[in-house]
Scaffold this active site. Structure first.
Site, short mmCIF file in Angstrom:
data_model
loop_
_atom_site.label_atom_id
_atom_site.label_comp_id
_atom_site.label_asym_id
_atom_site.label_seq_id
_atom_site.Cartn_x
_atom_site.Cartn_y
_atom_site.Cartn_z
N ASN A 46 -8.35 -5.76 11.00
CA ASN A 46 -8.15 -6.94 10.16
C ASN A 46 -8.36 -8.20 11.00
O ASN A 46 -8.02 -8.25 12.18
CB ASN A 46 -6.77 -6.94 9.47
CG ASN A 46 -5.60 -6.71 10.40
OD1 ASN A 46 -5.71 -6.04 11.42
ND2 ASN A 46 -4.46 -7.27 10.04
N GLU A 48 -7.72 -12.18 10.62
CA GLU A 48 -7.10 -13.23 9.81
C GLU A 48 -7.69 -14.59 10.15
O GLU A 48 -8.53 -14.72 11.05
CB GLU A 48 -5.58 -13.19 10.04
CG GLU A 48 -5.00 -11.86 9.57
CD GLU A 48 -3.50 -11.73 9.72
OE1 GLU A 48 -2.87 -12.59 10.37
OE2 GLU A 48 -2.96 -10.75 9.16
N GLU A 59 -10.41 -2.16 6.66
CA GLU A 59 -11.27 -1.21 5.94
C GLU A 59 -12.60 -1.85 5.58
O GLU A 59 -13.67 -1.26 5.70
CB GLU A 59 -10.60 -0.73 4.64
CG GLU A 59 -9.29 -0.02 4.82
CD GLU A 59 -8.10 -0.96 4.73
OE1 GLU A 59 -8.11 -2.02 5.39
OE2 GLU A 59 -7.16 -0.62 3.99
N CYS A 88 -5.02 -2.08 0.42
CA CYS A 88 -4.88 -3.07 -0.66
C CYS A 88 -5.88 -2.76 -1.77
O CYS A 88 -6.83 -1.98 -1.59
CB CYS A 88 -5.08 -4.48 -0.13
SG CYS A 88 -6.81 -4.93 0.12
N CYS A 91 -9.64 -3.42 -0.99
CA CYS A 91 -10.26 -2.39 -0.15
C CYS A 91 -10.49 -1.11 -0.93
O CYS A 91 -11.51 -0.44 -0.76
CB CYS A 91 -9.39 -2.12 1.08
SG CYS A 91 -9.48 -3.50 2.25
#
Ligand code: THU
Length: 133
Positions: A46, A48, A59, A88, A91
């Site tokens: 991830n 951010e 992902e 989530c 994804c």
């Protein structure tokens, strides 16, 4: 079918990748490892952003890396987090785009598998490319 050796390799790849997660805001590091039908592994983390919605999940980084190199068929994806958290919705949708049979493996930070099922079980009734035809 995913054999034990490949499952272990994917989990180890996700553990190593997770070190590079850029998550100064949530502090929730995610590592992903995606196995293509051609046998390649793409990792992702991830990433951010100070403008929060500009960040992206691990992902999707792995899938977008793979697709940008010509891969479109995926056997399995490992999603590895502190607590074995679930992918989530965005994804799930992106995984579904390339096949609802892709195996989704959720693992905790030590590599213990907490859940494993095809994407279709994570996103029943998915809207897919077939929905447009
Ligand atoms: N995150 C992922 O990387 N994958 C998911 O499926 C769930 C959430 C990330 C996004 C954000 O950087 C952090 O985890 C907290 O939501």
């Amino acid at each position: 079918m995913l054999n034990d050796e490949m499952r272990t390799q994917l989990i180890e790849t996700a553990i190593l990748a997770r070190r590079w997660a850029y998550c100064p805001y949530s502090k929730y590091a995610v590592g992903a490892a995606l196995l293509t039908a051609s046998g390649k592994i793409y990792d992702g983390v991830n990433i951010e952003n100070a403008a929060y919605p500009s960040g992206i999940c691990a992902e999707r980084v792995a899938i977008f890396k793979a697709v940008s190199e010509g891969e479109r068929e995926f056997e399995a994806i490992v999603v590895l987090t502190e607590n074995g958290g679930s992918p989530c919705g965005a994804c799930r949708q992106v995984i579904a785009e390339f096949g609802v049979e892709t195996l989704v493996i959720l693992a905790d930070k030590d590599g213990h598998v907490v859940q494993e099922a095809p994407l279709r079980e994570f996103l029943p009734g998915a809207f897919t490319p077939k929905s447009l035809s």
